[in-house]
Motif scaffolding. Sequence first.
Motif, short mmCIF file in Angstrom:
data_model
loop_
_atom_site.label_atom_id
_atom_site.label_comp_id
_atom_site.label_asym_id
_atom_site.label_seq_id
_atom_site.Cartn_x
_atom_site.Cartn_y
_atom_site.Cartn_z
N GLU A 99 4.30 17.37 -5.70
CA GLU A 99 4.99 18.12 -4.65
C GLU A 99 4.36 19.52 -4.63
O GLU A 99 3.83 19.96 -5.63
N PRO A 100 4.34 20.23 -3.54
CA PRO A 100 5.07 20.01 -2.31
C PRO A 100 4.28 19.28 -1.23
O PRO A 100 4.64 19.36 -0.06
N ALA A 101 3.22 18.58 -1.59
CA ALA A 101 2.44 17.86 -0.58
C ALA A 101 3.37 16.97 0.25
O ALA A 101 4.20 16.25 -0.30
N SER A 102 3.20 17.03 1.56
CA SER A 102 4.04 16.19 2.41
C SER A 102 3.25 15.13 3.15
O SER A 102 3.83 14.20 3.68
N SER A 103 1.93 15.27 3.15
CA SER A 103 1.10 14.31 3.88
C SER A 103 -0.21 14.07 3.11
O SER A 103 -0.88 15.01 2.69
N ILE A 104 -0.55 12.78 2.96
CA ILE A 104 -1.73 12.37 2.20
C ILE A 104 -2.62 11.50 3.09
O ILE A 104 -2.12 10.63 3.80
N LEU A 105 -3.92 11.72 3.03
CA LEU A 105 -4.88 10.79 3.61
C LEU A 105 -5.32 9.87 2.48
O LEU A 105 -5.84 10.34 1.46
N LEU A 106 -5.07 8.58 2.63
CA LEU A 106 -5.42 7.57 1.64
C LEU A 106 -6.57 6.75 2.20
O LEU A 106 -6.41 6.07 3.21
N ALA A 107 -7.73 6.79 1.56
CA ALA A 107 -8.91 6.08 2.05
C ALA A 107 -9.32 5.00 1.05
O ALA A 107 -9.47 5.27 -0.14
N GLY A 108 -9.45 3.78 1.54
CA GLY A 108 -9.78 2.69 0.64
C GLY A 108 -10.24 1.44 1.35
O GLY A 108 -10.99 1.51 2.33
N HIS A 109 -9.73 0.30 0.87
CA HIS A 109 -10.28 -1.01 1.19
C HIS A 109 -9.24 -2.00 1.69
O HIS A 109 -8.05 -1.88 1.42
N SER A 110 -9.78 -3.01 2.32
CA SER A 110 -9.02 -4.19 2.70
C SER A 110 -9.08 -5.16 1.51
O SER A 110 -10.08 -5.18 0.80
N PRO A 111 -8.07 -5.92 1.26
CA PRO A 111 -6.81 -6.12 1.97
C PRO A 111 -5.66 -5.25 1.44
O PRO A 111 -4.56 -5.33 1.97
N GLY A 112 -5.91 -4.42 0.44
CA GLY A 112 -4.82 -3.63 -0.16
C GLY A 112 -4.17 -2.67 0.81
O GLY A 112 -2.95 -2.50 0.79
N LEU A 113 -4.97 -2.03 1.67
CA LEU A 113 -4.39 -1.10 2.63
C LEU A 113 -3.44 -1.82 3.59
O LEU A 113 -2.34 -1.34 3.86
N GLU A 114 -3.85 -3.00 4.08
CA GLU A 114 -2.97 -3.77 4.96
C GLU A 114 -1.71 -4.19 4.22
O GLU A 114 -0.61 -4.15 4.76
N GLU A 115 -1.88 -4.59 2.96
CA GLU A 115 -0.72 -5.01 2.16
C GLU A 115 0.27 -3.86 2.01
O GLU A 115 1.49 -4.05 2.14
N LEU A 116 -0.24 -2.66 1.78
CA LEU A 116 0.63 -1.48 1.68
C LEU A 116 1.39 -1.30 2.99
O LEU A 116 2.62 -1.14 2.99
N ILE A 117 0.68 -1.33 4.11
CA ILE A 117 1.31 -1.11 5.42
C ILE A 117 2.32 -2.20 5.72
O ILE A 117 3.46 -1.92 6.10
N LEU A 118 1.92 -3.45 5.56
CA LEU A 118 2.78 -4.57 5.94
C LEU A 118 4.01 -4.70 5.05
O LEU A 118 5.05 -5.19 5.48
N THR A 119 3.90 -4.23 3.81
CA THR A 119 5.07 -4.22 2.93
C THR A 119 5.98 -3.04 3.25
O THR A 119 7.19 -3.16 3.26
#
Length: 183
Positions: A99-119
Amino acid sequence: MKRVIVLRHAKSDWSDAALRDFDRSLNDRGHRAAAVMGRWAAHHGLTFDAIIASPAARVVDTLRHFREAYGACPEPAYDLRIYLAAGTTLAEVLAETREPASSILLAGHSPGLEELILTAVPDDARSPLRDSVETKFPTAALAVLDFDVTDWASLAHDFAGRATLRSFMRPRDLDPALGPDQR
């Protein structure tokens, strides 16, 4: 509320079959797509307090082109755990954000990013953006998630269904030449 801007690496170069997966950089289309996405993010006022990324060459290269097009922004923090991580691991990495970060740019790979979003985003009939991510989260795509949490640490234990998908943009939506099977 905490915001996570999810960026998948751009199109990688497969011309050298001897390279390890981790060491593959971007092809020309990938360079262009990363820059297009950086300009789009800047134009739409997407801001982030930190960048957390996989150290794989294609992600490092994607961020270089993205950041050059975006303008002034934080230096990336590279975390090997993000390389080919599952969605739960990505949530655990995000949970370590100070904290106090309120926004993060997360850069990575498929399929984990989709899994994060879809969950993280509830599966309901009113989310055409979620349906688009579920259909395909292509290279250099960017999604904006707003998590209904007050602190990052809570994502380690409970991120399922806690986010709203605010936007989803693909390079081909901005430049048709960056679409499938285009050179």
